[in-house]
Design a protein around this motif. Structure first.
Motif, PDB file in Angstrom:
ATOM      1  N   PHE A   5       0.826  -1.212   0.000  1.00  0.00           N
ATOM      2  CA  PHE A   5       0.000   0.000   0.000  1.00  0.00           C
ATOM      3  C   PHE A   5       0.860   1.262   0.000  1.00  0.00           C
ATOM      4  O   PHE A   5       0.498   2.267  -0.622  1.00  0.00           O
ATOM      5  CB  PHE A   5      -0.946  -0.004   1.202  1.00  0.00           C
ATOM      6  N   ILE A   6       1.998   1.218   0.683  1.00  0.00           N
ATOM      7  CA  ILE A   6       2.915   2.366   0.668  1.00  0.00           C
ATOM      8  C   ILE A   6       3.434   2.606  -0.748  1.00  0.00           C
ATOM      9  O   ILE A   6       3.459   3.753  -1.241  1.00  0.00           O
ATOM     10  CB  ILE A   6       4.091   2.138   1.644  1.00  0.00           C
ATOM     11  N   ALA A   7       3.837   1.512  -1.424  1.00  0.00           N
ATOM     12  CA  ALA A   7       4.357   1.634  -2.792  1.00  0.00           C
ATOM     13  C   ALA A   7       3.288   2.163  -3.737  1.00  0.00           C
ATOM     14  O   ALA A   7       3.558   3.045  -4.570  1.00  0.00           O
ATOM     15  CB  ALA A   7       4.880   0.282  -3.274  1.00  0.00           C
ATOM     16  N   ILE A   8       2.067   1.649  -3.610  1.00  0.00           N
ATOM     17  CA  ILE A   8       0.971   2.102  -4.472  1.00  0.00           C
ATOM     18  C   ILE A   8       0.656   3.575  -4.215  1.00  0.00           C
ATOM     19  O   ILE A   8       0.400   4.350  -5.145  1.00  0.00           O
ATOM     20  CB  ILE A   8      -0.293   1.245  -4.253  1.00  0.00           C
ATOM     21  N   GLY A  28       8.196   3.272  -7.446  1.00  0.00           N
ATOM     22  CA  GLY A  28       7.337   2.438  -6.609  1.00  0.00           C
ATOM     23  C   GLY A  28       7.904   1.042  -6.415  1.00  0.00           C
ATOM     24  O   GLY A  28       7.898   0.506  -5.295  1.00  0.00           O
ATOM     25  N   ALA A  29       8.424   0.450  -7.494  1.00  0.00           N
ATOM     26  CA  ALA A  29       9.003  -0.895  -7.411  1.00  0.00           C
ATOM     27  C   ALA A  29      10.241  -0.902  -6.528  1.00  0.00           C
ATOM     28  O   ALA A  29      10.434  -1.809  -5.705  1.00  0.00           O
ATOM     29  CB  ALA A  29       9.344  -1.401  -8.812  1.00  0.00           C
ATOM     30  N   LEU A  30      11.097   0.109  -6.694  1.00  0.00           N
ATOM     31  CA  LEU A  30      12.315   0.192  -5.873  1.00  0.00           C
ATOM     32  C   LEU A  30      11.966   0.413  -4.400  1.00  0.00           C
ATOM     33  O   LEU A  30      12.596  -0.158  -3.506  1.00  0.00           O
ATOM     34  CB  LEU A  30      13.208   1.321  -6.384  1.00  0.00           C
ATOM     35  N   THR A  31      10.946   1.236  -4.160  1.00  0.00           N
ATOM     36  CA  THR A  31      10.509   1.477  -2.780  1.00  0.00           C
ATOM     37  C   THR A  31       9.994   0.199  -2.146  1.00  0.00           C
ATOM     38  O   THR A  31      10.324  -0.117  -0.996  1.00  0.00           O
ATOM     39  CB  THR A  31       9.403   2.557  -2.749  1.00  0.00           C
ATOM     40  N   TYR A  32       9.168  -0.539  -2.911  1.00  0.00           N
ATOM     41  CA  TYR A  32       8.631  -1.798  -2.381  1.00  0.00           C
ATOM     42  C   TYR A  32       9.759  -2.787  -2.078  1.00  0.00           C
ATOM     43  O   TYR A  32       9.762  -3.440  -1.035  1.00  0.00           O
ATOM     44  CB  TYR A  32       7.647  -2.418  -3.369  1.00  0.00           C
ATOM     45  N   GLY A  33      10.727  -2.883  -2.991  1.00  0.00           N
ATOM     46  CA  GLY A  33      11.845  -3.787  -2.770  1.00  0.00           C
ATOM     47  C   GLY A  33      12.668  -3.415  -1.548  1.00  0.00           C
ATOM     48  O   GLY A  33      13.066  -4.284  -0.759  1.00  0.00           O
ATOM     49  N   SER A  36      10.529  -4.050   1.738  1.00  0.00           N
ATOM     50  CA  SER A  36      10.315  -5.473   2.021  1.00  0.00           C
ATOM     51  C   SER A  36      11.617  -6.221   2.269  1.00  0.00           C
ATOM     52  O   SER A  36      11.604  -7.403   2.623  1.00  0.00           O
ATOM     53  CB  SER A  36       9.554  -6.132   0.871  1.00  0.00           C
ATOM     54  N   GLY A  37      12.736  -5.532   2.056  1.00  0.00           N
ATOM     55  CA  GLY A  37      14.032  -6.142   2.334  1.00  0.00           C
ATOM     56  C   GLY A  37      14.458  -7.201   1.340  1.00  0.00           C
ATOM     57  O   GLY A  37      15.292  -8.060   1.662  1.00  0.00           O
ATOM     58  N   THR A  38      13.904  -7.151   0.131  1.00  0.00           N
ATOM     59  CA  THR A  38      14.264  -8.140  -0.882  1.00  0.00           C
ATOM     60  C   THR A  38      15.346  -7.580  -1.799  1.00  0.00           C
ATOM     61  O   THR A  38      15.506  -6.364  -1.943  1.00  0.00           O
ATOM     62  CB  THR A  38      13.039  -8.533  -1.728  1.00  0.00           C
ATOM     63  N   ASP A  39      16.077  -8.482  -2.433  1.00  0.00           N
ATOM     64  CA  ASP A  39      17.129  -8.103  -3.370  1.00  0.00           C
ATOM     65  C   ASP A  39      16.493  -7.752  -4.707  1.00  0.00           C
ATOM     66  O   ASP A  39      15.976  -8.615  -5.410  1.00  0.00           O
ATOM     67  CB  ASP A  39      18.124  -9.260  -3.528  1.00  0.00           C
ATOM     68  N   ILE A  40      16.529  -6.468  -5.065  1.00  0.00           N
ATOM     69  CA  ILE A  40      15.848  -6.013  -6.274  1.00  0.00           C
ATOM     70  C   ILE A  40      16.458  -6.639  -7.523  1.00  0.00           C
ATOM     71  O   ILE A  40      15.781  -6.830  -8.532  1.00  0.00           O
ATOM     72  CB  ILE A  40      15.873  -4.468  -6.359  1.00  0.00           C
ATOM     73  N   SER A  41      17.755  -6.986  -7.481  1.00  0.00           N
ATOM     74  CA  SER A  41      18.400  -7.582  -8.651  1.00  0.00           C
ATOM     75  C   SER A  41      17.814  -8.959  -8.960  1.00  0.00           C
ATOM     76  O   SER A  41      17.765  -9.382 -10.112  1.00  0.00           O
ATOM     77  CB  SER A  41      19.914  -7.691  -8.430  1.00  0.00           C
ATOM     78  N   PHE A  42      17.347  -9.655  -7.929  1.00  0.00           N
ATOM     79  CA  PHE A  42      16.717 -10.965  -8.129  1.00  0.00           C
ATOM     80  C   PHE A  42      15.417 -10.820  -8.913  1.00  0.00           C
ATOM     81  O   PHE A  42      15.137 -11.575  -9.844  1.00  0.00           O
ATOM     82  CB  PHE A  42      16.453 -11.618  -6.765  1.00  0.00           C
ATOM     83  N   LEU A 290       6.619  -3.124 -13.507  1.00  0.00           N
ATOM     84  CA  LEU A 290       5.441  -3.823 -12.978  1.00  0.00           C
ATOM     85  C   LEU A 290       5.738  -5.295 -12.727  1.00  0.00           C
ATOM     86  O   LEU A 290       5.338  -5.859 -11.707  1.00  0.00           O
ATOM     87  CB  LEU A 290       4.275  -3.681 -13.949  1.00  0.00           C
ATOM     88  N   PHE A 291       6.450  -5.922 -13.651  1.00  0.00           N
ATOM     89  CA  PHE A 291       6.811  -7.335 -13.464  1.00  0.00           C
ATOM     90  C   PHE A 291       7.781  -7.510 -12.301  1.00  0.00           C
ATOM     91  O   PHE A 291       7.692  -8.488 -11.553  1.00  0.00           O
ATOM     92  CB  PHE A 291       7.401  -7.903 -14.752  1.00  0.00           C
ATOM     93  N   VAL A 292       8.709  -6.551 -12.156  1.00  0.00           N
ATOM     94  CA  VAL A 292       9.639  -6.596 -11.023  1.00  0.00           C
ATOM     95  C   VAL A 292       8.861  -6.514  -9.712  1.00  0.00           C
ATOM     96  O   VAL A 292       9.080  -7.301  -8.779  1.00  0.00           O
ATOM     97  CB  VAL A 292      10.658  -5.440 -11.114  1.00  0.00           C
ATOM     98  N   MET A 293       7.933  -5.571  -9.646  1.00  0.00           N
ATOM     99  CA  MET A 293       7.138  -5.378  -8.439  1.00  0.00           C
ATOM    100  C   MET A 293       6.220  -6.570  -8.186  1.00  0.00           C
ATOM    101  O   MET A 293       6.029  -7.000  -7.045  1.00  0.00           O
ATOM    102  CB  MET A 293       6.324  -4.090  -8.581  1.00  0.00           C
ATOM    103  N   SER A 294       5.658  -7.120  -9.267  1.00  0.00           N
ATOM    104  CA  SER A 294       4.732  -8.244  -9.113  1.00  0.00           C
ATOM    105  C   SER A 294       5.434  -9.478  -8.568  1.00  0.00           C
ATOM    106  O   SER A 294       4.861 -10.231  -7.784  1.00  0.00           O
ATOM    107  CB  SER A 294       4.074  -8.578 -10.454  1.00  0.00           C
TER     108      SER A 294
END
Length: 431
Positions: A5-8, A28-33, A36-42, A290-294
Motif C-alpha cells: 500500500f505504501i508503494a501504491i 514504486g518498485a524500488l521502494t517496495y523492494g 520489504s528487504g528483498t534483493d531487487i536484482s533478483f 510492474l513485473f519486477v514489483m509483481s
C-alpha cells in the motif's frame, strides 16, 4: 501488505504530480523492494525475462503499423468509405468518427493512435460543419476506447500474458462489448444532436449516386478494409500468432503505403518509426517495473492477502464484483490501460478465482472497465489527449463526455459484469 500500500500510494502521488508513468512505477518498485528487504536484482531478472516474451513483440509491431496508417493516409480512405454510408445525415459525421475508430482498432490496437489519426481529421471537419466543439472532442475521446476493445488490443495482449491465458480468447472477450458500445455511441450521438440547428448537412444523393459513391470510396479503401481481415483472419484461423499477425500488419502497411498508394515518404516513415519507438519504449519500461514489483508481491503473498482482505468486506458474489469494478475504475483513472491490465491481473485475479469467475470473463470486465477509467477524470489520459489534439479547453468537452460515459460506457460495464455471455460467447467458439 503494508509495504504494498505504501508503494501504491507513492505511485499514485507521483502520477498525480505528472511524473512520467515509467518513472513512477520504477520508483514504486524500488521502494517496495527496499521496504520489504528483498534483493531487487533478483526480481529484475524476472522482469527482464517477462518483457522478452515473444508475445510482447506484438506491441511495437501494432503501434508502428498504426502510426504508419495515419501517416500514409490509409485512415483517410477508411473515413471516406464510412462517410459514404452515413455522412449525409444529421449527426452522420459523428457516426463516421465512432465507426472509423472501431475499424482503426482492428488494425492498430491503440487508443492514442486512434485519437491522433482520426481526431486530427474528423474533429476539424465536424466543427466546420457546425458540430459543437465540445461534442466533437468528447466523441473522439470516448470512441478512442473502442480501439482498445476491438482486437487486436494491446492491453489484452499484456493481460493474457500476465494471467497465462490465450491471447486470442482475451481479444474476443472485449470484441462483443466493443461492437455493442460502438452502436450505443452512434445512437447517443444522433440523440444528442437531434435538436441542434447549427449542423450543416450535405444534400442527400439519389440512390444510384449513393451507390456509385460507396463503390468508388470502397474501391479506394479496399486495401485498408482488407487489412483487419488479414490480421484477425490469420489469428483466428490458427495460421499466425498475434505477434506474427503484427509483423504481417506492419509489412502490409509499408507495402500499401509505399508501393500502392505512394503516400508514405521516407520522412514520414522515419518520424513514424521514432514515434512508435517512443510509445513502445514507454510501455515496455512500465511493464518491466510492474513485473519486477509483481514478483516481489507474489513471493510475499500480497495478492492472496488482498483477496482475503476484500472477502472480509463481503462474500456475496455481486458485492465482490461491484468492488472489483470500483477498483478497476480507480486504476483506469490514474494509470494507462496497459499498466492497469497488469495490476488487475496481479492483484485482482486471486479474488476472481475465489468467487469462481472465468478468467476470460474477467478479461472482458478488465478491458471494458479500464477503458472507462481512461476517459474519466481526474487523470483521464485519453480524455486530455483528445483535448490536446483538438485544442479545446476542458470546460468545453467535459460535460458531453460525462453524458456519453454515464449513458453508454457505464451501463456496458455492468452488462459485461453480470451477463458473462457477452464476453464468453465469442471466445467459446475457439474451443
Amino acid at each position: 501488505m503494508t509495504f504494498f500500500f505504501i508503494a501504491i500510494t507513492i505511485i499514485v502521488f507521483l502520477l498525480l504530480i505528472e511524473v512520467p508513468v515509467g518513472f513512477a512505477f520504477g520508483i514504486g518498485a524500488l521502494t517496495y523492494g527496499y521496504l520489504s528487504g528483498t534483493d531487487i536484482s533478483f526480481h529484475a531478472g524476472f522482469g527482464y525475462t517477462q518483457i522478452g516474451a515473444f508475445s510482447l513483440l506484438a506491441i511495437p509491431l501494432f503501434i508502428l503499423s498504426g502510426t504508419l496508417m495515419g501517416a500514409s493516409g490509409i485512415s483517410d480512405r477508411l473515413l471516406n468509405f464510412v462517410n459514404a454510408f452515413v455522412g449525409r445525415t444529421k449527426g452522420g459525421l459523428g457516426a463516421v468518427t465512432v465507426i472509423t475508430c472501431a475499424l482503426f482498432g482492428a488494425i492498430s490496437g491503440s487508443a492514442s493512435a486512434a485519437i491522433a489519426a482520426i481526431g486530427k481529421i474528423m474533429v476539424p471537419r465536424m466543427i466546420k460543419e457546425g458540430y459543437p466543439p465540445g461534442h466533437a472532442t468528447a466523441l473522439i475521446a470516448v470512441s478512442s476506447v473502442l480501439a482498445l476493445m476491438i482486437p487486436p488490443s494491446i492491453p489484452m495482449i499484456v493481460f493474457a500474458i500476465a494471467i497465462r491465458e490465450s491471447v486470442a480468447k482475451a481479444f474476443l472477450a472485449t470484441m462483443g462489448p466493443g461492437i455493442l458500445l460502438a452502436l450505443i455511441y452512434c445512437g447517443l450521438n444522433f440523440f444528442f444532436l437531434r435538436k441542434n440547428t447549427t449542423i450543416r448537412v450535405q444534400p442527400k444523393l439519389s440512390l444510384p449516386d449513393t451507390a456509385r459513391q460507396i463503390a468508388l470510396t470502397g474501391k479506394q479503401a479496399t486495401l485498408a478494409i482488407f487489412m483487419p481481415v488479414i490480421i484477425l483472419g490469420g489469428i483466428y484461423s490458427g495460421i499466425a500468432t498475434p505477434t506474427e499477425a503484427g509483423a504481417v500488419a506492419l509489412v502490409y502497411t509499408l507495402f500499401v503505403g509505399i508501393l500502392i498508394y505512394r503516400s508514405l515518404s521516407f520522412g514520414q516513415l522515419f518520424d513514424s518509426t521514432i514515434e512508435a519507438a517512443r510509445l513502445a519504449g514507454a510501455i515496455l519500461m512500465v511493464l518491466f517495473f510492474l513485473f519486477v514489483m509483481s514478483r516481489g508481491m507474489v513471493l510475499a503473498k500480497v495478492p492472496t492477502q488482498f483477496a482475503d482482505l476484500l472477502l472480509t468486506v463481503s462474500e456475496n458474489r455481486i458485492v465482490i464484483l461491484l468492488l472489483i469494478n470500483l477498483l478497476l475504475l480507480f486504476m483506469g483513472m490514474i494509470i494507462d490501460d496497459v499498466s492497469g491490465s497488469v495490476l488487475a491481473a496481479i492483484i485482482l485475479l486471486p479474488v476472481t478465482q475465489r468467487i469462481g469467475l472465468d478468467p476470460i470473463h474477467f478479461a472482458g470486465i478488465v478491458g471494458t472497465n479500464l477503458g472507462l477509467g481512461n476517459i474519466s477524470p481526474p487523470c483521464a489520459p485519453l480524455l486530455y489527449m483528445a483535448g490536446g489534439v483538438t485544442r479545446q479547453p476542458l470546460s468545453e468537452y467535459i460535460g458531453p463526455t460525462m453524458k456519453f460515459l454515464m449513458l453508454g460506457h457505464l451501463p456496458m460495464v455492468f452488462l459485461v459484469t453480470f451477463i458473462p455471455e457477452l464476453s464468453l460467447y465469442l471466445p467459446g467458439l475457439l474451443d
